[in-house]
Motif scaffolding. Structure first.
Motif, short mmCIF file in Angstrom:
data_model
loop_
_atom_site.label_atom_id
_atom_site.label_comp_id
_atom_site.label_asym_id
_atom_site.label_seq_id
_atom_site.Cartn_x
_atom_site.Cartn_y
_atom_site.Cartn_z
N MET A 23 -54.61 14.36 -29.00
CA MET A 23 -53.45 13.82 -28.28
C MET A 23 -53.61 12.34 -27.93
O MET A 23 -52.68 11.71 -27.44
CB MET A 23 -53.22 14.62 -27.00
N SER A 24 -54.78 11.77 -28.20
CA SER A 24 -54.99 10.34 -27.96
C SER A 24 -54.51 9.51 -29.14
O SER A 24 -54.56 8.27 -29.10
CB SER A 24 -56.47 10.05 -27.70
N GLU A 158 -52.82 10.94 -23.04
CA GLU A 158 -52.18 11.73 -24.08
C GLU A 158 -50.84 11.13 -24.49
O GLU A 158 -50.08 10.65 -23.66
CB GLU A 158 -51.96 13.17 -23.60
#
Length: 204
Positions: A23-24, A158
């Motif tokens: 999610m980064s 995120e």
């Protein structure tokens, strides 16, 4: 640039789950949304034909985890946000979330083995908001241009989607214009009830 054909979607669907998504990286988020959602639709096509409402389950499980629906709902409320109570904000967010599930379900139920082309954004490291173009080509070579807008949560790091732009038209801006005008004329409670009514119509 990466082209995801139906074959690839089917082959790799088991490799990318919400728990494994980086999610980064906003590109990874969009690739995972595409892989998981479209392969799920393909795999459960027979179920969806018999029970079209099941698309809502697919959206809940494959798309909503990647969507910052609370931020989107707040953006739609605009300047009216600070005039609402905590209860009204919560009710609006929940109604808007369900609206998104129904709206995207209504669109994606029409998916029929199109090719998905995702143009990665390689300049996201110092950004808070990015746009990732997606092209969808059907079997008749008709091209649909989309772009997913994602926002980086400064607390979690995120990236999540908050808007979809189809052929240059922002869904968020369209709803913001429509809903802001309604809130101004009728009030937030009326708009919440209207969204809930539309949601029930989707389900019927």
């Amino acid at each position: 640039m990466r082209i995801l054909s139906v074959v690839l979607l089917m082959l790799y669907s088991s490799l990318a789950t919400a728990d494994e998504v980086d999610m980064s990286n906003p590109n990874q988020v969009i690739h995972s949304v595409s892989i998981n959602t479209f392969s799920r639709i393909n795999a459960e096509k027979e179920h969806l034909q018999k029970e079209p409402g099941y698309i809502q389950v697919v959206i809940e499980e494959e798309l909503i985890p990647y969507f910052d629906y609370k931020y989107a709902a707040y953006k739609v409320m605009g300047s009216h946000l600070r005039k609402t109570s905590a209860e009204q904000r919560n009710d609006f967010v929940q109604a808007f979330r369900t609206y998104l599930v129904n709206a995207y379900g209504n669109i994606l139920i029409k998916y029929d083995q199109q090719q998905i082309e995702i143009l990665d954004n390689t300049h996201f490291m110092d950004k808070k908001i990015v746009s990732i173009p997606v092209r969808i080509r059907d079997q008749n070579e008709q091209l649909t241009q989309l772009a997913f807008k994602l926002r980086k949560n400064k607390k979690t790091g995120e990236w999540k989607v908050f808007d979809v732009i189809a052929e240059g038209i922002s869904m968020l801006n369209t709803k913001q214009s429509e809903i802001n005008d309604l809130i101004k004329k009728k009030g937030i409670n009326h708009v919440i009830q209207l969204l809930e009514k539309k949601n029930s119509e989707f389900s019927s």
